[in-house]
Design a protein around this motif. Structure first.
Motif, short mmCIF file in Angstrom:
data_model
loop_
_atom_site.label_atom_id
_atom_site.label_comp_id
_atom_site.label_asym_id
_atom_site.label_seq_id
_atom_site.Cartn_x
_atom_site.Cartn_y
_atom_site.Cartn_z
N ILE A 424 -3.54 52.78 17.29
CA ILE A 424 -4.43 53.84 16.82
C ILE A 424 -5.84 53.64 17.38
O ILE A 424 -6.48 54.60 17.85
CB ILE A 424 -4.46 53.87 15.27
N GLU A 425 -6.31 52.40 17.35
CA GLU A 425 -7.66 52.12 17.86
C GLU A 425 -7.76 52.46 19.34
O GLU A 425 -8.75 53.05 19.79
CB GLU A 425 -8.00 50.65 17.63
N ARG A 426 -6.72 52.10 20.10
CA ARG A 426 -6.75 52.41 21.54
C ARG A 426 -6.75 53.91 21.78
O ARG A 426 -7.51 54.42 22.61
CB ARG A 426 -5.53 51.79 22.22
N LEU A 427 -5.87 54.61 21.07
CA LEU A 427 -5.77 56.06 21.27
C LEU A 427 -7.08 56.75 20.90
O LEU A 427 -7.52 57.69 21.59
CB LEU A 427 -4.62 56.63 20.44
N GLU A 428 -7.71 56.32 19.82
CA GLU A 428 -8.98 56.93 19.42
C GLU A 428 -10.06 56.68 20.46
O GLU A 428 -10.87 57.57 20.76
CB GLU A 428 -9.41 56.39 18.05
N TRP A 429 -10.08 55.47 21.02
CA TRP A 429 -11.07 55.16 22.06
C TRP A 429 -10.84 56.02 23.30
O TRP A 429 -11.76 56.59 23.86
CB TRP A 429 -10.98 53.68 22.41
N TRP A 430 -9.55 56.10 23.73
CA TRP A 430 -9.23 56.92 24.91
C TRP A 430 -9.56 58.39 24.65
O TRP A 430 -10.07 59.09 25.53
CB TRP A 430 -7.76 56.77 25.28
N ASP A 431 -9.25 58.90 23.46
CA ASP A 431 -9.54 60.30 23.15
C ASP A 431 -11.04 60.57 23.22
O ASP A 431 -11.48 61.62 23.72
CB ASP A 431 -9.01 60.66 21.76
N LYS A 432 -11.83 59.63 22.70
CA LYS A 432 -13.29 59.80 22.73
C LYS A 432 -13.78 59.84 24.17
O LYS A 432 -14.57 60.73 24.56
CB LYS A 432 -13.94 58.65 21.97
N LYS A 433 -13.34 58.88 24.99
CA LYS A 433 -13.75 58.84 26.40
C LYS A 433 -13.28 60.08 27.15
O LYS A 433 -13.99 60.62 28.00
CB LYS A 433 -13.17 57.59 27.07
N ARG A 434 -12.07 60.55 26.83
CA ARG A 434 -11.53 61.72 27.51
C ARG A 434 -12.40 62.95 27.21
O ARG A 434 -12.71 63.75 28.11
CB ARG A 434 -10.08 61.96 27.08
N ARG A 435 -12.79 63.10 25.97
CA ARG A 435 -13.67 64.24 25.60
C ARG A 435 -15.01 64.15 26.34
O ARG A 435 -15.53 65.15 26.82
CB ARG A 435 -13.88 64.27 24.11
N GLU A 436 -15.54 62.94 26.41
CA GLU A 436 -16.82 62.77 27.09
C GLU A 436 -16.75 63.12 28.57
O GLU A 436 -17.61 63.80 29.10
CB GLU A 436 -17.31 61.32 26.91
#
Length: 439
Positions: A424-436
């Motif tokens: 979950i932590e990895r996916l949330e980090w990747w999602d945040k970076k992807r949006r940015e």
């Protein structure tokens, strides 16, 4: 190639008469589609095959199902049901010459106004080039192709061939269907030398395979046994471990259901008890192991990735040691699964992704992530502007990998248990970076 390449069976009944020395399974082959057991969802009035026969017109199809479920019988009966010429080849023994002969004879029949049903047994055994060879003849209507396979058509057959054929799934024969086969055998050859419990155990030992069941019955008839065998006597005679089932015949399914739900409920004591009930009754250990492997993926998944490894290691250990020593490895796998954190996120993700793939299966991946091994493909833009993640900041490009015209989907939703907490932590980090990075 005797019996390898067959054409034009007798007009009545689609099945040649069986001689006195023919195997029992051959003598009991169904003579009409209505005689086929266990596949009413296909052969019944509302089933795909039933509707095609009623309309008098067949489309090419792939019959996918376990051994001994009636694929060959259905194919033979289909031709007779709609007045088509029947030809059959086996992909196990046939080659290009056999295919050419089949197509040439079908073309002659077509010129004479007769349609041909070409049955290809074990069609997945043909390589891709051979499978492609069917396409022009199917498209022109020279043959109506009926292929039979025990392998998943999605992986075993070409996409081009699958797009021209309807995949029909045959189900493993249930207890009622297998019981009907035994009833027919006894009508033909007399009562089996078994008591009631042994008869149930014989049916259960077939594991959905009608041909295997009838072969076992034929062995019993040939032995000329004087007194009916009980379950233990049958086990010794057939040299197989047969599970013991209760009087209402639900014991096998009740126990495996109890084992699965005890594991899901994280009760190692109850799970161990129900597994012991099955193994001490004579259940095949590999059957129990198959259920544990399935459980590890369905109910644990990435909450504890070691669960699947533990189950597969137990399978290897059992095959190496045998019974009874190897059964301790099965116990270890059972206890590991019962005490592992649970998640069905992978199971739910599979169902959602499969549904989405069926609905959008013609969409091409974006050109940026396609390989371009030829100059033409490079000129067409394949691989242009691909972002190589290892060169990106943090090793993550944030690129969009979804087909054009399709919104990104979320199939996998990990649970906050076990290893999936980290996921979950990895996916949330990747999602945040992807949006940015996508703005």
């Amino acid at each position: 190639m005797t019996d390898l390449f067959q054409t034009d069976p007798p007009a009545a009944g689609a099945m040649p008469p069986s001689g006195p020395d023919a195997p029992l399974a051959d003598k009991l082959r169904p003579r009409t589609l209505g005689d086929v057991v266990g596949q009413d969802h296909l052969t019944g009035a509302e089933g795909a095959i039933g509707r095609m026969v009623a309309a008098g017109r067949l489309t090419s199809m792939i019959l996918w199902g376990p051994p001994g479920t009636g694929k060959t019988s259905i194919a033979r009966l289909l031709a007779d049901s709609v007045g088509m010429r029947f030809a059959a080849i086996s992909a196990v023994f046939s080659g290009v010459a056999d295919l050419k002969k089949a197509f040439a004879e079908a073309e002659k029949a077509q010129a004479a106004g007769q349609r041909t049903l070409l049955f290809v047994d074990e069609i997945h055994r043909f390589n891709r080039a051979q499978q492609d060879g069917f396409l022009p003849f199917v498209e022109r209507g020279t043959v109506t192709l009926v292929g039979a396979t025990t392998e998943n058509p999605s992986f075993a057959l070409n996409a081009a061939l699958l797009s021209r054929a309807q995949v029909l799934v045959l189900e493993r024969l249930d207890e009622a269907a297998l019981g009907a086969l035994i009833d027919r055998a006894e009508e033909l050859a007399g009562p089996l030398p078994l008591d009631a419990d042994a008869r149930v155990a014989l049916i259960a030992s077939a594991d959905g395979d009608g041909r295997f069941l009838l072969n076992q019955a034929e062995t019993l008839y040939a032995a000329k046994i004087d007194a009916p065998l009980d379950t233990d006597g049958l086990r010794k005679f057939l040299q197989r471990r047969l599970a013991v089932y209760d009087k209402d015949r639900d014991g096998h399914y009740n126990l495996i259901s109890a084992l699965h739900k005890s594991l899901r409920g994280s009760d190692p004591q109850a799970a161990l008890y129900f597994m012991a009930r099955m193994l001490t009754a004579g259940e095949e250990p590999l059957y129990v192991l198959r259920r544990l492997v399935r459980f590890a993926s369905e109910d644990i998944g990435l909450a504890d990735p070691q669960a699947l490894i533990q189950c597969l290691a137990a399978k290897d250990a059992y095959e190496f040691l045998g019974s009874p020593e190897g059964e301790l490895a099965i116990v270890q796998a059972c206890l590991y699964c019962a005490t592992a954190p649970k998640s069905n996120a992978a199971y739910k993700a599979q169902k959602a992704a499969w549904k989405s793939a069926r609905e959008t299966g013609s969409l091409a991946p974006p050109q940026t992530i396609l390989n371009a091994p030829t100059k033409l493909m490079k000129d067409l833009g394949y691989g242009k502007d691909y972002a190589y993640d290892h060169d990106a900041e943090d090793g993550f490009s944030g690129a969009d990998y979804w087909p054009d015209g399709m919104e990104p989907q979320t199939y996998y939703k990990p649970v906050p248990r076990g290893f999936e907490r980290q996921v979950i932590e990895r996916l949330e980090w990747w999602d945040k970076k992807r949006r940015e990075r996508q703005g």
